[in-house]
Design an enzyme around this catalytic site. Structure first.
Site, PDB file in Angstrom:
ATOM      1  N   LYS A 225      -2.050  25.811   1.105  1.00  0.00           N
ATOM      2  CA  LYS A 225      -2.837  24.616   0.764  1.00  0.00           C
ATOM      3  C   LYS A 225      -2.819  23.553   1.848  1.00  0.00           C
ATOM      4  O   LYS A 225      -1.998  23.578   2.756  1.00  0.00           O
ATOM      5  CB  LYS A 225      -2.389  24.086  -0.603  1.00  0.00           C
ATOM      6  CG  LYS A 225      -2.964  24.992  -1.701  1.00  0.00           C
ATOM      7  CD  LYS A 225      -2.840  24.446  -3.079  1.00  0.00           C
ATOM      8  CE  LYS A 225      -3.596  25.406  -4.022  1.00  0.00           C
ATOM      9  NZ  LYS A 225      -3.236  25.235  -5.400  1.00  0.00           N
ATOM     10  N   ARG A 265       2.446  31.528  -7.019  1.00  0.00           N
ATOM     11  CA  ARG A 265       1.147  32.203  -6.827  1.00  0.00           C
ATOM     12  C   ARG A 265       0.843  32.154  -5.340  1.00  0.00           C
ATOM     13  O   ARG A 265       0.692  31.066  -4.772  1.00  0.00           O
ATOM     14  CB  ARG A 265       0.085  31.444  -7.624  1.00  0.00           C
ATOM     15  CG  ARG A 265      -1.335  31.969  -7.485  1.00  0.00           C
ATOM     16  CD  ARG A 265      -2.297  31.070  -8.252  1.00  0.00           C
ATOM     17  NE  ARG A 265      -3.664  31.540  -8.140  1.00  0.00           N
ATOM     18  CZ  ARG A 265      -4.457  31.293  -7.097  1.00  0.00           C
ATOM     19  NH1 ARG A 265      -4.021  30.577  -6.076  1.00  0.00           N
ATOM     20  NH2 ARG A 265      -5.682  31.763  -7.078  1.00  0.00           N
TER      21      ARG A 265
END
Ligand code: PMM
Length: 293
Positions: A225, A265
């Protein structure tokens, strides 16, 4: 709550004695992290099987990009992308999670063998979602979410990010339970990068253990991210591209495992699968009668 209590997963899924690793397969042309790579269903299935071979415990299949600014795909297209991949992976014995905000996609993916519904909106995007999940008795991820990706960055405004995310997650949990979802089947997720800037993400990661106050298993999805790009850029103008953020992702995995997360994840499984095993070995060594005893 102890770390091992916190790590206990939702009812309806197997239990692991360590943080679980959820590998990601985005069947999309435009995800920020791997857009286009697994858009072909055959390649997506192969990717899912490869992730399991690398140590993934579950595979999360999604057909809609949620990157900041992304527009929605229509339901027919999302179904076309997701359901065949879910069906094949489930038939091959893979524990499949479906990443969708749509009730119809969740319903058809569950019918095709998915075992977990991962809705980044926690049931807010589609009023049909919570009834579908409740009727199926499926485990359900409630992520912290403040609105669709198209303009979510405008909602990254907090006086106290930890307190507000906790309160809004509690509301999301209550909403799902009021709609008939078994609380024992709910997983919570702070939603890193969703209506959050890099400092918000880092603050949430610094206080992960406080999210255990909600009493539900915790999923941490930091993989590749933007906040990792910013940390790695270290003040330079251009952050490294998403595919060069996997070592940083594994560092977050080690920390999340240490803090009692139920699962992480991730797009690249190998390093995170190693990290959760090392975290588990250290935890065992710390326990009375650990390996040296
Ligand atoms: N992030 C993305 C997609 N799905 N699901 C959960 N539960 N939590 C997340 O933070 C999350 C998610 C966006 O990343 P991707 O487009 O690379 O999959």
């Amino acid at each position: 709550m102890s770390r091992s209590q916190a790590r206990r997963g939702p009812a309806g899924l197997p239990a692991w004695d360590r943080c679980a690793v959820m590998g990601v397969v985005n069947v999309t042309p435009d995800s920020f992290s791997d857009g286009g790579q697994w858009f072909d269903p055959e390649l997506a299935v192969k990717r899912g099987l490869d992730l399991v071979a690398q140590g993934a415990d579950l595979v999360d299949v999604g057909g809609e990009s949620t990157r900041p600014g992304a527009a929605r795909v229509d339901a027919a297209e999302e179904l076309r992308r997701v359901v065949p991949v879910v069906r094949e992976l489930a038939a091959a014995g893979v524990l499949v999670s479906v990443d969708t905000m749509r009730a119809t996609v969740a319903e058809q993916a569950l019918a095709a063998g998915a075992r977990l519904v991962n809705d980044v909106s926690g049931g807010q995007a589609d009023p049909g979602m919570i009834p579908v999940v409740a009727a199926a008795g499926a485990p359900f991820v409630v992520m912290h979410w403040r609105g669709q990706s198209i303009d979510m960055n405008n909602r990254a405004v907090y006086a106290d990010v930890l307190a507000e995310v906790l309160a809004e997650l509690r509301t999301g949990l209550d909403r799902a339970v009021a709609g008939g979802v078994d609380p024992e089947r709910i997983v919570i997720d702070p939603g890193l990068g969703f209506a959050k800037d890099a400092d918000h993400d880092l603050t949430l990661l610094a206080h992960l253990a406080e999210l255990h106050a909600l009493g539900r298993p915790l999923l941490v999805a930091a993989s590749r991210k933007r906040f990792l790009g910013r940390v790695l850029a270290a003040g330079a103008a251009t952050p490294p591209p998403a595919r060069e953020r996997d070592a940083a992702t594994a560092a977050v995995t080690a920390i999340a495992a240490r803090e009692g997360a139920w699962a992480v994840r991730v797009h690249e499984v190998h390093a995170s699968a190693d990290a959760v095993r090392v975290a588990r070995a250290i935890e065992t060594a710390a326990a009375p009668g650990g390996p040296a005893a």
